[in-house]
Every structure is written in C-alpha cells, then in structure tokens.
Design a protein around this motif. Sequence first.
Motif, PDB file in Angstrom:
ATOM      1  N   MET A  11     -39.358   4.971 -19.174  1.00 33.79           N
ATOM      2  CA  MET A  11     -39.762   6.299 -19.619  1.00 33.79           C
ATOM      3  C   MET A  11     -40.792   6.180 -20.727  1.00 33.79           C
ATOM      4  O   MET A  11     -40.746   5.277 -21.555  1.00 33.79           O
ATOM      5  CB  MET A  11     -38.544   7.074 -20.120  1.00 33.79           C
ATOM      6  CG  MET A  11     -38.843   8.533 -20.457  1.00 33.79           C
ATOM      7  SD  MET A  11     -37.378   9.398 -21.039  1.00 33.79           S
ATOM      8  CE  MET A  11     -37.248   8.730 -22.691  1.00 33.79           C
ATOM      9  N   CYS A  48     -47.017   4.479 -14.181  1.00 29.54           N
ATOM     10  CA  CYS A  48     -46.089   3.426 -14.595  1.00 29.54           C
ATOM     11  C   CYS A  48     -46.290   2.200 -13.715  1.00 29.54           C
ATOM     12  O   CYS A  48     -46.094   2.249 -12.507  1.00 29.54           O
ATOM     13  CB  CYS A  48     -44.652   3.925 -14.474  1.00 29.54           C
ATOM     14  SG  CYS A  48     -43.410   2.683 -14.905  1.00 29.54           S
ATOM     15  N   GLN A  91     -42.468  10.167 -16.997  1.00 29.93           N
ATOM     16  CA  GLN A  91     -41.946   9.111 -16.134  1.00 29.93           C
ATOM     17  C   GLN A  91     -43.014   8.116 -15.689  1.00 29.93           C
ATOM     18  O   GLN A  91     -42.696   7.008 -15.284  1.00 29.93           O
ATOM     19  CB  GLN A  91     -41.286   9.724 -14.902  1.00 29.93           C
ATOM     20  CG  GLN A  91     -40.051  10.577 -15.200  1.00 29.93           C
ATOM     21  CD  GLN A  91     -39.454  11.126 -13.931  1.00 29.93           C
ATOM     22  OE1 GLN A  91     -40.087  11.905 -13.215  1.00 29.93           O
ATOM     23  NE2 GLN A  91     -38.234  10.715 -13.625  1.00 29.93           N
ATOM     24  N   HIS A 108     -44.832   8.863 -13.117  1.00 36.06           N
ATOM     25  CA  HIS A 108     -44.849   9.134 -11.678  1.00 36.06           C
ATOM     26  C   HIS A 108     -45.809  10.293 -11.433  1.00 36.06           C
ATOM     27  O   HIS A 108     -45.464  11.457 -11.660  1.00 36.06           O
ATOM     28  CB  HIS A 108     -43.455   9.481 -11.166  1.00 36.06           C
ATOM     29  CG  HIS A 108     -42.448   8.412 -11.437  1.00 36.06           C
ATOM     30  ND1 HIS A 108     -41.083   8.643 -11.388  1.00 36.06           N
ATOM     31  CD2 HIS A 108     -42.588   7.106 -11.770  1.00 36.06           C
ATOM     32  CE1 HIS A 108     -40.444   7.523 -11.685  1.00 36.06           C
ATOM     33  NE2 HIS A 108     -41.341   6.580 -11.915  1.00 36.06           N
TER      34      HIS A 108
END
Length: 225
Positions: A1, A47, A99, A101
């Motif tokens: 995170m 990420c 995230q 994402h």
Amino acid sequence: MFTGLIEEVGRLRRVARQGQAMILVLEGSRVLKGVQIGDSISVNGVCLTVVAYDDSTFTVDVMPETFRHTTLSSLKPGAPVNLERAMAAGGRFGGHIVQGHVDTTAVILSRAAEDNAVVFRFSPHDPNTLKYIVPKGSITVDGISLTVVEATEAEFSVSIIPHTLAETILQHKTPGDAVNIECDVLGKYVERLLAFRGHEGAAGGRGQASASRLTATFLAENGFL
C-alpha cells in the motif's frame, strides 16, 4: 500500500520489450535506501516488484496486463518518473489509501494557472471510472494523491500547489499527455458490497439469503453518497 506522497522523481534508464512484456531499469536514490528483492515501488502510480537492484538503479518486470492498461508502455529511456516506496508500518499517512492498481488512463485537457496553483483538467479513457470520482474526494494521478476540485459526467479537475508541481513529473505535463488514474478504493468496495445486497448466505448451500442492512439509503443518510 502507498500514500500517494511522491518521494522522488527518478528516471528510466533502460527498457527491454518482448511482445507486451517489459523489463524496466530505473534510476533512484531515496527509494533505494533499505531496498530488498521483492519490495514494492510505485512507478507513476503503478505498483511494481523489485527483481534486482544496485547502488543507483532497480529493475522491475511489467506484465502484459499492466502494459495494456497503463502509460508505462509509452515510456522511453530518459523519461522522468514518480517514485514511492510502499508505506512502512508506523509511518505518517499523509495522503490516502493508494494501492498502485491503475483503473484507467486519462488525457490532460487543459493546464491553467490560478494564482499560486495550477489547475489540471482530465478526461478518463474509461468513462465508467467517473462514478468513483467525487468533488473533494481523493484521486491518484501518476501516483500522486490529489483532491478532486470538480467532477462531471465527462471529466474532472484537480488543483496543484507549487511544491507538488515542483517535486513530481506533473511539472512536465501538458495538454494531450496521458496519465495513470487510480480512483479511491472505498467507492469500489461500497459498489461491490451493494451488488451482493440480499445474497449473503445464498452461496455454498449455507441457507436462505438474508437481507443486508447496507443500502444506498443508509449510505446517503450517513453522508457516504
């Protein structure tokens, strides 16, 4: 995170492509402190996992799914990139839950000065993501935690303070450029929960479905919608 607070602007040193797979070698300094194989580093809001590193660079793999749905596929050697390490336990939470994402990419429609700030307007390539973008809510643009100023059915805007502009790659962005967008995860979870309303216990033969107390009316009455 991650938190969406960019630690440094790095640079892409090398790219190796095979079809829609890529290996990126990126330069950094702050994000390399204490780095280990398997660590997560956000690159322009994506990420990625460190698979190799040395004193000045780290290497990551980019799979076809990421290639297709982010701006990483268009990066060229020498390009500046926003870098952030995954949040350490006990660290300050200065941004919001990020995230890494990416939900969609967006094109910059305009960039305009407003006193000490710069206002950017964006049009997401996937218009369905606009339902998660609300005025005064959080949004991630190329890994940067920002606050939405306005949101319509076709676009949204953010206002950038001088420090954020100077310390991120937004300083180089102009109308027509593409950016990575990640919407606030809380809205996506709420939508998913509401989709299963009334179906709890129905799966797996666990008995009769029970009605959920989580409803759109409940959320609206308590300030969530």
